[in-house]
Design an enzyme around this catalytic site. Structure first.
Site, short mmCIF file in Angstrom:
data_model
loop_
_atom_site.label_atom_id
_atom_site.label_comp_id
_atom_site.label_asym_id
_atom_site.label_seq_id
_atom_site.Cartn_x
_atom_site.Cartn_y
_atom_site.Cartn_z
NE ARG A 106 -3.89 0.58 1.91
CZ ARG A 106 -5.11 0.63 2.44
NH1 ARG A 106 -5.34 1.32 3.54
NH2 ARG A 106 -6.11 -0.01 1.87
CG HIS A 133 -8.45 0.09 -2.83
ND1 HIS A 133 -7.68 -1.00 -2.47
CD2 HIS A 133 -9.13 0.44 -1.71
CE1 HIS A 133 -7.88 -1.27 -1.20
NE2 HIS A 133 -8.76 -0.42 -0.71
CD GLN A 136 -13.01 -2.16 -0.63
OE1 GLN A 136 -12.20 -2.08 0.29
NE2 GLN A 136 -14.20 -2.73 -0.49
CG ASP A 222 -13.49 6.24 -1.14
OD1 ASP A 222 -13.56 6.10 0.10
OD2 ASP A 222 -12.43 6.12 -1.78
CB CYS A 262 -13.90 1.01 -0.05
SG CYS A 262 -13.27 2.68 0.16
NE ARG A 290 -10.09 -5.52 0.45
CZ ARG A 290 -9.37 -4.49 0.89
NH1 ARG A 290 -9.98 -3.41 1.34
NH2 ARG A 290 -8.05 -4.50 0.86
N1 NVA Z 1 -9.91 6.49 -1.43
C1 NVA Z 1 -9.54 6.13 -0.09
C2 NVA Z 1 -9.76 4.67 0.15
C3 NVA Z 1 -9.39 4.18 1.52
C4 NVA Z 1 -9.58 2.70 1.69
C5 NVA Z 1 -8.08 6.50 0.16
O1 NVA Z 1 -7.27 6.30 -0.74
O2 NVA Z 1 -7.78 7.03 1.23
N1 CP Z 2 -11.22 -0.31 2.45
C1 CP Z 2 -9.95 -0.36 2.90
O1 CP Z 2 -9.02 -0.60 2.13
O2 CP Z 2 -9.81 -0.18 4.23
P1 CP Z 2 -8.46 0.04 5.04
O3 CP Z 2 -7.92 1.38 4.67
O4 CP Z 2 -8.89 -0.03 6.47
O5 CP Z 2 -7.49 -1.04 4.68
#
Ligand code: NVA
Ligand code: CP
Length: 308
Positions: A106, A133, A136, A222, A262, A290
């Site tokens: 990540r 992502h 997800q 989101d 998500c 997930r």
């Molecule tokens: N779009 C959000 C998703 C978090 C799971 C982010 O990137 O922070």
């Molecule tokens: N939806 C998701 O990826 O959640 P986290 O940021 O908690 O991993």
């Protein structure tokens, strides 16, 4: 010559046939888990998880998933590894991929994970980047299919930011042949190239989020400010104020429309509490999936097509 390593860096790295297989395996693996039936196809395999951003679901689902399949997972972050002290991504990939069987990352720019993958001997999975992502969206589409049948030909309404989630929905629409109705505030529109799209044929843009939701089979949104964009938060709060998914939007959607997010969610910002906590919402099933879908993904990347 050895077969090239199979990575999952963007949604379109998997073909429709591979996704069909993955979703079938997800169902088998989930059913076994629900029956408390041990299934250790990844015995002695190790996953390294590298986090440059926060996570609850991604960390937990990958870590629990590896454990449940007989393997193990190691959590690394950039605060206390050499990755945070300027060791080149390529060098880290060379070393880490000699010690484990699969890597999940990540991070910020997609380019970072692409560079890592180019120097990795083992499969690399995108656990979220600024652009995508994909894990997800695997879970989201599996959840839709579980609840409503095949997603092909259906309409997904995306309300809010054209972020990593939106881009990945758009890629998935091309691979699985469904439509996305997108409504973003002015200045936050989809960038097809950044989204990694072949064409604009599978989505339509709407100025008014209500129009995007009309007749949709799934409404999803989101956060207004994704991780890494915190400096823009105040500006975004103003720009996105009319892009909250509310009950009127769900009424405009198909009668049996689902709502997904998500998570983590901000009630009163991108979604009204009575939508996320209401009858259309499947956010908890979505989050749980997930775990199941990523177990199928890990198995596929490590063992190929397993039929047992
Ligand atoms: N779009 C959000 C998703 C978090 C799971 C982010 O990137 O922070
Ligand atoms: N939806 C998701 O990826 O959640 P986290 O940021 O908690 O991993």
């Amino acid at each position: 010559m050895l077969n090239p390593v199979k990575h999952f860096l963007q949604f379109k790295d998997l073909t429709r046939a591979e996704l069909d297989h993955l979703f079938l395996r997800t169902r088998v693996i989930k059913e076994r888990f629900k029956r408390y039936q041990p299934y250790h196809s990844l015995a002695d395999r190790t996953l390294a998880m590298i986090f440059e951003k926060s996570s609850t679901r991604t960390r937990l689902s990958f870590e629990a998933g590896m454990h449940q399949m007989g393997g193990s997972a190691i959590y690394l972050n950039t605060r206390d590894t050499q990755l945070g002290r300027g060791e080149p991504v390529e060098d880290a990939a060379e070393v880490i991929s000699r010690m484990v069987d699969v890597v999940m990352i990540r991070t910020f720019e997609q380019e970072i994970i692409e560079r890592f993958a180019a120097h990795s001997r083992v499969p690399v999975i995108n656990g979220l980047t600024n652009e995508y992502h994909p894990c997800q969206i695997l879970a989201d589409i599996y959840t839709f299919t579980e609840q409503r049948g095949p997603i092909q030909g259906k309409t997904v309404a995306w309300v809010g930011d054209s972020n990593n989630m939106c881009n990945t929905w758009l890629q998935a629409a091309e691979v699985l042949d469904f439509n996305v109705h997108v409504s973003t505030p002015p200045g936050y529109e989809v960038e097809p190239e950044r989204a990694g799209l072949f064409s604009t044929a599978h989505y339509e843009e709407f100025r008014d989020p209500m129009d995007a939701c009309r007749g949709a089979d799934l409404v999803t949104t989101d956060v207004w400010t994704s991780m890494g964009f915190e400096a823009e938060n105040a500006e975004r709060m103003t720009a996105f104020a009319d892009w909250q998914v509310d009950t009127d939007m769900m009424v405009a959607a198909a009668q049996d429309a689902l709502f997904m997010h998500c998570l983590p969610a901000h009630r009163g910002e991108e979604v009204a509490a009575d939508v996320i906590d209401g009858p259309h919402s499947v956010v908890w099933e979505e989050a749980e999936n997930r775990l199941h879908v990523q177990k199928a993904l890990l198995e596929y990347l490590l063992l190929g097509r397993v039929e047992a």
